[in-house]
Design an enzyme around this catalytic site. Sequence first.
Site, PDB file in Angstrom:
ATOM      1  N   LYS A 256     -32.292 -44.485   0.002  1.00 38.49           N
ATOM      2  CA  LYS A 256     -32.155 -45.815  -0.617  1.00 38.49           C
ATOM      3  C   LYS A 256     -31.148 -46.647   0.154  1.00 38.49           C
ATOM      4  CE  LYS A 256     -27.860 -45.354  -2.512  1.00 38.49           C
ATOM      5  NZ  LYS A 256     -26.709 -46.050  -2.004  1.00 38.49           N
TER       6      LYS A 256
ATOM      7  N   ASP B 134     -26.602 -41.683  -8.487  1.00 35.95           N
ATOM      8  CA  ASP B 134     -27.753 -42.163  -7.715  1.00 35.95           C
ATOM      9  C   ASP B 134     -28.998 -41.303  -7.914  1.00 35.95           C
ATOM     10  OD1 ASP B 134     -26.343 -44.240  -6.582  1.00 35.95           O
ATOM     11  OD2 ASP B 134     -25.812 -43.117  -4.770  1.00 35.95           O
TER      12      ASP B 134
HETATM   13  O1  C5P Z   1     -21.853 -40.048  -9.378  1.00 33.79           O
HETATM   14  P1  C5P Z   1     -21.508 -39.560  -8.005  1.00 33.79           P
HETATM   15  O2  C5P Z   1     -21.116 -38.121  -7.981  1.00 33.79           O
HETATM   16  O3  C5P Z   1     -22.533 -39.900  -6.987  1.00 33.79           O
HETATM   17  O4  C5P Z   1     -20.216 -40.393  -7.596  1.00 33.79           O
HETATM   18  C1  C5P Z   1     -19.405 -40.003  -6.514  1.00 33.79           C
HETATM   19  C2  C5P Z   1     -18.051 -40.680  -6.644  1.00 33.79           C
HETATM   20  O5  C5P Z   1     -18.201 -42.082  -6.446  1.00 33.79           O
HETATM   21  C3  C5P Z   1     -17.390 -40.542  -7.998  1.00 33.79           C
HETATM   22  O6  C5P Z   1     -16.617 -39.378  -8.054  1.00 33.79           O
HETATM   23  C4  C5P Z   1     -16.521 -41.801  -8.066  1.00 33.79           C
HETATM   24  O7  C5P Z   1     -15.342 -41.615  -7.312  1.00 33.79           O
HETATM   25  C5  C5P Z   1     -17.348 -42.823  -7.316  1.00 33.79           C
HETATM   26  N1  C5P Z   1     -18.176 -43.644  -8.218  1.00 33.79           N
HETATM   27  C6  C5P Z   1     -17.579 -44.595  -9.019  1.00 33.79           C
HETATM   28  N2  C5P Z   1     -18.338 -45.367  -9.854  1.00 33.79           N
HETATM   29  C7  C5P Z   1     -19.686 -45.215  -9.888  1.00 33.79           C
HETATM   30  C8  C5P Z   1     -20.319 -44.253  -9.080  1.00 33.79           C
HETATM   31  C9  C5P Z   1     -19.537 -43.483  -8.250  1.00 33.79           C
HETATM   32  O8  C5P Z   1     -16.358 -44.772  -8.989  1.00 33.79           O
HETATM   33  N3  C5P Z   1     -20.406 -45.964 -10.701  1.00 33.79           N
END
Ligand code: C5P
Length: 316
Positions: free
Chosen positions: A17, A150
Amino acid sequence: MTTRAATSSVTVRVPAKVNLALRVGPTDGDGYHALATVFHAIGLYDEVTVRPADRLSLTVSGPQAELVPTDRSNLAWRAAERMMHTYDQLCGVMPRGPVAVHIDKAIPVAGGMAGGSADAAATLLAVNHLWGDELMPGDLRTFAAELGSDVPFALEGGTALGTGRGDEVSPALSRGELHWVVAHGFEGLSTPAVYREFDRLNAPDHRTDLLPEAEPPTELLQALAAGDPAVVARHLENDLQEATLSLRPDLRAVLDAGRELGALSGIVSGSGPSIAFLTADHESAIDLSIGLAALREAPEVAVASGPVPGARVVSG
Ligand code: C5P
């Protein structure tokens, strides 16, 4: 439905993406930022194959395979584990055995193109298919959101508005195809590190809970529905871009080169470091990819168009 024979395997193809807009709002109690983002799936794919095995395992092939962890830190591993631990309870069927997961990787690793999330989505879909498709799409979406922000979009694909942490996905109207050139192969960036840098730049008093709300990008959504790439290009935006460029100033030269070579616009993809250039049509994308490759500003250059569907079973 019946479970596939013990020797069979299932392969799922899943796309990368780019975020056409990524607006970052205030943090919640867990430190996650509220987002208003437009996801767009493009035709760069990983393939995930699962088969029954004596124990859970993960292997990876492809040009960047050595950069991909093959233990529990890989989201695909956790996706398989989640299915193994709860499938029988949810479906009221006999517990299923472990699976061997293999990822054939073409999506840039740690590139801001959600490759790890794509593999997790593909693993959920592949294991469900291997075991007879007993889980409903809603269950898969719930598992996906638990695994990462994601992951739900990777199940859906297309073009979609993402809200919440990015995990609440609803389809967006988009007309025609968009043609992209992706500059990638740069040393990977950690998503949490980019968000930390965003916080440092935008909330100097550390009050990330007071950041302005992220509103849906209305003009971009209208431009996508109308289907004119030149108008879409004017509305591409990424709140994380400044943070990514602050950590990796060398990427500015890549953005400049793409624009000078005729891209309609260029943008850091998600948290980066991959850069997506929007072009007028397929021929312009080929020309730009050749120009960028000749300049050697980026280790790798790929041409891809979107939107494409999300994770789909291709064999098994
Ligand atoms: O959800 P995911 O594990 O992909 O997110 C990775 C990191 O990105 C999270 O630990 C956070 O630090 C940051 N993040 C965030 N806000 C979001 C998505 C991700 O701060 N909406």
